[in-house]
Scaffold this motif. Structure first.
Motif, mmCIF file in Angstrom:
data_model
loop_
_atom_site.group_PDB
_atom_site.id
_atom_site.type_symbol
_atom_site.label_atom_id
_atom_site.label_comp_id
_atom_site.label_asym_id
_atom_site.label_seq_id
_atom_site.Cartn_x
_atom_site.Cartn_y
_atom_site.Cartn_z
ATOM 1 N N ASN A 1 0.686 -1.236 -0.073
ATOM 2 C CA ASN A 1 0.168 0.159 0.117
ATOM 3 C C ASN A 1 0.921 1.094 0.105
ATOM 4 O OD1 ASN A 1 -2.363 -1.303 0.145
ATOM 5 N ND2 ASN A 1 -2.826 -1.056 1.976
ATOM 6 N N ARG B 1 2.316 1.878 -3.508
ATOM 7 C CA ARG B 1 1.015 2.016 -4.392
ATOM 8 C C ARG B 1 0.536 3.650 -4.198
ATOM 9 N NH1 ARG B 1 -2.293 -2.063 -2.740
ATOM 10 N NH2 ARG B 1 -3.715 -1.520 -4.165
ATOM 11 N N TYR B 2 0.334 3.975 -2.803
ATOM 12 C CA TYR B 2 -0.271 5.130 -2.801
ATOM 13 C C TYR B 2 0.682 6.189 -2.285
ATOM 14 C CZ TYR B 2 -4.206 2.015 -2.887
ATOM 15 O OH TYR B 2 -4.974 1.239 -3.226
ATOM 16 N N ASP C 1 5.193 6.010 5.129
ATOM 17 C CA ASP C 1 5.653 6.414 3.634
ATOM 18 C C ASP C 1 5.129 7.963 3.644
ATOM 19 O OD1 ASP C 1 2.717 7.161 2.812
ATOM 20 O OD2 ASP C 1 2.462 4.986 3.273
ATOM 21 N N VAL D 1 -10.417 4.783 -1.038
ATOM 22 C CA VAL D 1 -10.302 6.121 -1.252
ATOM 23 C C VAL D 1 -10.693 6.587 -2.498
ATOM 24 C CG1 VAL D 1 -9.408 8.435 -0.439
ATOM 25 C CG2 VAL D 1 -9.338 6.443 1.168
ATOM 26 N N SER E 1 -6.657 2.483 -6.910
ATOM 27 C CA SER E 1 -6.703 1.054 -6.484
ATOM 28 C C SER E 1 -6.625 0.030 -7.243
ATOM 29 C CB SER E 1 -7.579 0.633 -5.137
ATOM 30 O OG SER E 1 -7.852 -0.628 -4.981
ATOM 31 N N GLY F 1 -5.045 -3.123 -6.829
ATOM 32 C CA GLY F 1 -5.526 -3.408 -5.522
ATOM 33 C C GLY F 1 -6.932 -4.089 -5.662
ATOM 34 N N THR F 2 -7.256 -4.727 -4.391
ATOM 35 C CA THR F 2 -8.495 -5.673 -4.492
ATOM 36 C C THR F 2 -9.545 -4.602 -3.434
ATOM 37 O OG1 THR F 2 -7.647 -7.057 -2.687
ATOM 38 C CG2 THR F 2 -7.639 -7.700 -4.972
ATOM 39 N N GLY F 3 -9.041 -3.943 -2.679
ATOM 40 C CA GLY F 3 -9.604 -3.304 -1.603
ATOM 41 C C GLY F 3 -9.772 -4.213 -0.383
ATOM 42 N N LEU G 1 -6.332 -4.089 3.456
ATOM 43 C CA LEU G 1 -6.289 -3.689 5.010
ATOM 44 C C LEU G 1 -7.337 -4.601 5.765
ATOM 45 C CD1 LEU G 1 -5.734 -0.011 4.807
ATOM 46 C CD2 LEU G 1 -4.130 -1.903 5.245
HETATM 47 P P1 ADP Z 1 -6.450 -1.709 -1.833
HETATM 48 O O1 ADP Z 1 -6.311 -3.092 -2.358
HETATM 49 O O2 ADP Z 1 -7.423 -0.925 -2.778
HETATM 50 O O3 ADP Z 1 -5.277 -1.071 -1.605
HETATM 51 P P2 ADP Z 1 -6.568 -1.829 0.916
HETATM 52 O O4 ADP Z 1 -7.514 -2.451 1.614
HETATM 53 O O5 ADP Z 1 -5.265 -2.110 1.101
HETATM 54 O O6 ADP Z 1 -7.216 -1.861 -0.454
HETATM 55 O O7 ADP Z 1 -6.767 -0.308 1.391
HETATM 56 C C1 ADP Z 1 -8.003 0.402 1.250
HETATM 57 C C2 ADP Z 1 -7.524 1.777 0.735
HETATM 58 O O8 ADP Z 1 -7.101 2.675 1.728
HETATM 59 C C3 ADP Z 1 -6.822 1.853 -0.415
HETATM 60 O O9 ADP Z 1 -7.715 1.908 -1.564
HETATM 61 C C4 ADP Z 1 -6.453 3.390 -0.211
HETATM 62 O O10 ADP Z 1 -7.402 4.161 -0.819
HETATM 63 C C5 ADP Z 1 -6.222 3.426 1.269
HETATM 64 N N1 ADP Z 1 -4.839 3.602 1.500
HETATM 65 C C6 ADP Z 1 -4.481 2.156 2.212
HETATM 66 N N2 ADP Z 1 -3.028 2.377 2.492
HETATM 67 C C7 ADP Z 1 -2.569 3.634 2.166
HETATM 68 C C8 ADP Z 1 -1.426 4.577 2.024
HETATM 69 N N3 ADP Z 1 -0.297 3.955 2.855
HETATM 70 N N4 ADP Z 1 -1.753 5.877 1.735
HETATM 71 C C9 ADP Z 1 -2.738 6.107 1.401
HETATM 72 N N5 ADP Z 1 -3.751 5.357 1.179
HETATM 73 C C10 ADP Z 1 -3.811 4.449 1.657
#
Ligand code: ADP
Length: 442
Positions: free
Chosen positions: A345, A348-349, A373, A393, A398, A403-405, A408
Motif C-alpha cells: 500500500n 502504491r499510494y 510512507d 479512497v 486502487s 488493489g482488491t480493496g 487492510l
Molecule cells: P487496496 O487493495 O485498494 O489497496 P486496501 O484495503 O489495502 O485496499 O486499502 C484500502 C484503501 O485505503 C486503499 O484503496 C487506499 O485508498 C487507502 N490506503 C491504504 N493504505 C494507504 C497508504 N499507505 N496511503 C494512502 N492511502 C492508503
C-alpha cells in the motif's frame, strides 16, 4: 412456557382444592362429634335432675330419649339398670374408663369404635347424688359414614372449582405471557419499555445479540453484493475480448493486445478470489492457529526484497530499519501478509521519488512494526473506514495498481488474531504511518 405455567397453576389449584376438602371434612367431623357429645350431656343432665330417675317407672321416663341407651352403675361397678340389655348378663362396669372417671371426677366421656366399622358409640357418664353413675350412650356413624354421603357434593364442588380455576389460569397465563410476546415483537424498538423489571438484563442481552446478528447479516449481504460486483468487471472484460477474438473481428496485433487484456483481467480475478478466500479462512478459523518464534526483522527483510521491483517501478525508495533478533511468537504466514499488504500500500499510494520505511523494534516489552510512507495520505474522514472490506479512497487508483480493496481487511483480521493493536496516522499530501504493536511475550 404457556403450557408450563398453565400446568403449574392447575396443579396448585388441585392441591389447594384437595387440602381444602380434607381440612373442611376434618373440621366438620370434629364439630359433629362435639355436637353429639353435647346432646348426650344435655340428656344426662335432664335425667340426673333430682326426682327424675327414681327406681320405679324408669322405663316410661326414658321413652322420649329415643336412640339413647341409659345405664346405671352401682359404686361397686355392677350394673343396676340398663335400658336395652339384661343387667344380669352384663359384666362389671367398674373398669370402664368413662365410669372410673365419673366416679373420680364427677363426669367422664369416651367415644368407642364399635365392632361394625361404620359405627362409633358415644358415652357420657355422670355421678349421681345417690353415689351411682348414670351413663348415657348413643351410636352414631363414624367419620366415613358421615362423609361418604357428602362426597358427591364435595366432588361436584371440587370439579366446579377446578373448572373455574383452569379457566382463570388460562386467562392469568395469557396476561403474564402477553407482555413477553409483546417484547418479542418490539425487539428493534429501543424506546420500548420492558414490562417486567426482571426481564431487563435478558432483554438487553437479546437486543445486543439481535443487533449483532442484524449487523453481521447486513455485512454479509453487502459483502456478497460487493464480491459479485468486483468479479463481474474483469469477467465482463474477459468475455468481451475473447468474443472479439473468437469472431475474428480482432486479429493480428489487436488479438495480441486483447489477449493481454484477458490475461490482466484473469490475473485480477485470481487476486480477488485469493483475497476473498483468505478473508473467509480468517473468518471461519476457530481462533487456534499454529505459531512459532519468528524474527520480525528477518520477515521485514524478506518483504523488502520481494517488493523491491514494485518499488522501483513506482520510483519509490524502500528502506528497512531495525536489527535482527526481534522475536515474537506468531503465525509466520499472517505476519508476512501484514507486512506485505502494508508495504505494498505504501508503495502504491506514494508519489514519485517517495519513500517507504519499514521498521521493527521493541518498545518496552512490546515488539512494534511500523510502516511509514511519504505518499498521498488518507483524508481524515476516510481513515476510519479503510479497514472495511472493499473500501477504497480512490477506486481507480486502487484498481490500476492492482488493489482488491481487501488488503487492510486482511491485515485487521491477522492483527486481531495475534491480539495486537493497530494504529494509523495519516495526513493528505504528507504521508501515512501504520503501527502494529504486538502483545508482551507470555
Ligand atoms: P487496496 O487493495 O485498494 O489497496 P486496501 O484495503 O489495502 O485496499 O486499502 C484500502 C484503501 O485505503 C486503499 O484503496 C487506499 O485508498 C487507502 N490506503 C491504504 N493504505 C494507504 C497508504 N499507505 N496511503 C494512502 N492511502 C492508503
Amino acid at each position: 412456557m404457556r403450557k408450563k405455567i398453565n400446568a403449574q397453576f392447575t396443579i396448585m389449584t388441585v392441591v389447594a382444592i384437595i387440602l381444602t376438602v380434607i381440612l373442611s371434612m376434618v373440621v366438620y367431623y370434629d364439630v359433629l362429634r362435639k355436637e353429639i357429645m353435647n346432646s348426650l350431656k344435655a340428656d344426662a343432665m335432664v335425667l340426673n335432675s333430682p326426682g327424675v330417675l327414681d327406681d320405679g317407672g324408669i322405663g316410661e321416663r326414658l321413652e322420649p330419649l329415643e336412640g339413647v341407651r341409659v345405664t346405671m352403675i352401682n359404686p361397686d361397678g355392677t350394673v343396676c339398670y340398663d335400658s336395652s340389655a339384661d343387667i344380669d348378663a352384663m359384666d362389671n362396669h367398674g373398669e370402664r374408663p368413662e365410669i372410673q372417671e365419673a366416679f373420680e371426677t364427677g363426669e367422664g366421656e369416651i367415644i368407642r369404635k364399635s365392632d361394625t366399622l361404620q359405627k362409633n358409640t358415644y358415652y357420657y357418664a355422670v355421678a349421681m347424688e345417690n353415689g351411682r353413675v348414670l351413663r348415657v350412650a348413643k351410636e352414631a356413624g363414624n367419620m366415613w359414614s358421615f362423609l361418604l354421603p357428602l362426597l358427591p357434593a364435595l366432588a361436584a364442588m371440587g370439579g366446579m372449582l377446578l373448572l373455574v380455576c383452569v379457566v382463570l389460569a388460562h386467562f392469568l397465563t395469557k396476561s403474564i405471557i402477553a407482555p413477553v410476546e409483546q417484547m418479542a415483537e418490539h425487539m428493534d424498538d429501543e424506546k420500548y419499555q420492558v414490562p417486567y423489571k426482571e426481564m431487563e438484563p435478558f432483554m438487553d442481552t437479546i437486543r445486543v445479540q439481535h443487533e449483532d446478528i442484524m449487523k453481521s447479516s447486513r455485512m454479509r449481504q453487502e459483502f456478497t453484493a460487493n464480491v459479485s460486483h468486483e468479479l463481474k468487471t474483469p469477467l465482463t472484460a474477459i468475455s468481451g475480448y475473447s468474443e472479439l477474438i473468437e469472431s475474428g473481428i480482432a486479429a493480428g496485433e489487436d488479438a495480441t493486445r486483447f489477449a493481454g487484456e484477458i490475461h490482466k483481467s484473469s490475473q485480477r480475478l485470481l487476486m480477488l478470489i485469493n483475497d476473498i478466500l483468505r478473508l473467509s479462512e480468517l473468518d471461519t478459523a476457530d481462533g487456534t492457529f499454529v505459531t512459532e518464534k519468528v524474527d520480525l526483522y528477518e520477515l521485514a527483510k524478506k518483504c523488502v526484497d520481494m517488493l523491491q521491483i514494485s518499488a522501483e517501478k513506482h520510483n519509490v525508495t524502500l528502506m528497512l530499519s531495525g536489527t535482527a533478533g526481534c522475536m515474537i511468537q506468531a503465525n509466520r504466514e499472517m505476519i508476512e501478509e501484514i507486512m506485505y499488504n502494508l508495504c505494498s500500500n505504501s508503495i502504491r499510494y506514494n508519489v514519485p521519488e517517495g519513500r517507504v520505511i519499514i521498521s521493527v523494534g521493541r518498545e518496552g516489552n512490546h515488539a512494534v512494526l511500523t510502516v511509514e510512507d511519504t505518499g498521498i495520505g488518507i483524508p481524515p474522514e476516510d481513515q476510519k473506514r479503510i479497514f472495511e472490506r472493499f473500501y477504497r479512497v480512490d477506486k481507480s487508483r486502487s484498481k490500476s495498481t492492482g488493489g482488491t480493496g481487501l488488503g487492510l481487511a486482511i491485515v485487521k483480521h491477522a492483527v486481531a488474531k495475534h491480539d495486537a493493536q493497530i494504529g494509523l496516522w495519516s495526513k493528505p499530501g504528507e504521508g501515512t504511518r501504520i503501527r502494529v504493536v504486538f502483545p508482551e511475550d507470555k
